[in-house]
Design a protein around this motif. Sequence first.
Motif, PDB file in Angstrom:
ATOM      1  N   VAL A   1      30.096  17.285 -10.670  1.00  0.00           N
ATOM      2  CA  VAL A   1      29.845  15.985 -12.075  1.00  0.00           C
ATOM      3  C   VAL A   1      30.770  16.352 -13.050  1.00  0.00           C
ATOM      4  O   VAL A   1      31.609  15.984 -13.505  1.00  0.00           O
ATOM      5  CB  VAL A   1      29.195  14.390 -11.533  1.00  0.00           C
ATOM      6  CG1 VAL A   1      30.471  13.578 -12.746  1.00  0.00           C
ATOM      7  CG2 VAL A   1      29.097  14.276 -10.283  1.00  0.00           C
TER       8      VAL A   1
ATOM      9  N   ALA B   1      32.649  11.309  -2.959  1.00  0.00           N
ATOM     10  CA  ALA B   1      32.379  12.627  -2.691  1.00  0.00           C
ATOM     11  C   ALA B   1      32.085  12.493  -1.023  1.00  0.00           C
ATOM     12  O   ALA B   1      32.796  14.369  -0.219  1.00  0.00           O
ATOM     13  CB  ALA B   1      31.486  13.587  -3.348  1.00  0.00           C
TER      14      ALA B   1
ATOM     15  N   LEU C   1      35.483  16.189  -5.868  1.00  0.00           N
ATOM     16  CA  LEU C   1      34.438  15.804  -5.987  1.00  0.00           C
ATOM     17  C   LEU C   1      34.021  16.314  -4.740  1.00  0.00           C
ATOM     18  O   LEU C   1      32.953  16.796  -4.000  1.00  0.00           O
ATOM     19  CB  LEU C   1      34.286  15.078  -6.072  1.00  0.00           C
ATOM     20  CG  LEU C   1      33.898  14.050  -7.233  1.00  0.00           C
ATOM     21  CD1 LEU C   1      34.049  12.403  -7.574  1.00  0.00           C
ATOM     22  CD2 LEU C   1      32.962  14.067  -7.821  1.00  0.00           C
TER      23      LEU C   1
END
Length: 283
Positions: free
Chosen positions: A232, A263, A226
């Motif tokens: 995702v 992230a 991430l």
Amino acid sequence: MRAVRSAYDVVAVWEIATPSGAGPVPGVGMAGFRARAADPVDLGVVPFPAVTLALDLGEGPLAVDDASGGRECGSVLVGLDPGPVRGRGSGVDCLQVRLSPPAAHAVLGGAAAEAGGSVVPLDALWGRDTARVLERLRAAASWDCRFAIAQAELARRCAESRRVDPEVAEVWRRMVTEHGGARVERMAAEVGWSRKRLWSRFRSQIGVTPKRAAQLVRFDHAAHRLAAGHGVARIAAECGYADQSHLHRDVAAFTGATPAALAAAPWLAVDEIAWPRRAAACR
């Protein structure tokens, strides 16, 4: 697309030091952190598949808030599965040690497994030795000297403790190598144990069940992907999650955040600089 936090942004906040080579105890990684300003630091720590020692060397004190709302100040041990944790302090100067669960067992004995997901004051484990070690670390002339002192202390403790079962160590190694994707039943068969025996011995020596350990290793792999900017949906598919919702639930359980917030987490940017060989450090 998220805004990627650059290495320059991280270095502007932190002075980060790493050892020039591996220490005498396998499965141990170290990094030194010093805040470049005395301004208060409030940083969410992203869980990592290791037992962590935070040796507080600043004028601080460093405060660590655990997932249950408790707070410990000074040098602490953070267990393998702590959930959302935050570090707070001013003028932070800290030596962080990451121990793979087998290394943690060798260095700390059963205390590492007993800690579970708790944050424990280091002097509850090391007693009066804690003040002795911290005094030497604070008096050291450089980060290299600090690393050498810490490595020698861990090696001394490792020599006095018992190792995990070879079968448990092998199962942990496989989990890390396969990013948490190996099935418990298959690993038990491959080391010649029943599933029940593996479950019992792994939990008593590592501190969590094999299933939970695999979830943590998988989460760590997903978290760094991430942070690297991968989508995702792709991460969920390639890291063994059932779907995106499954990944969302895992991220929320481990960090209390969403994948988008994770992230961009500053700690992951710090992580990539401080632990360039992070995979080797958790074996």
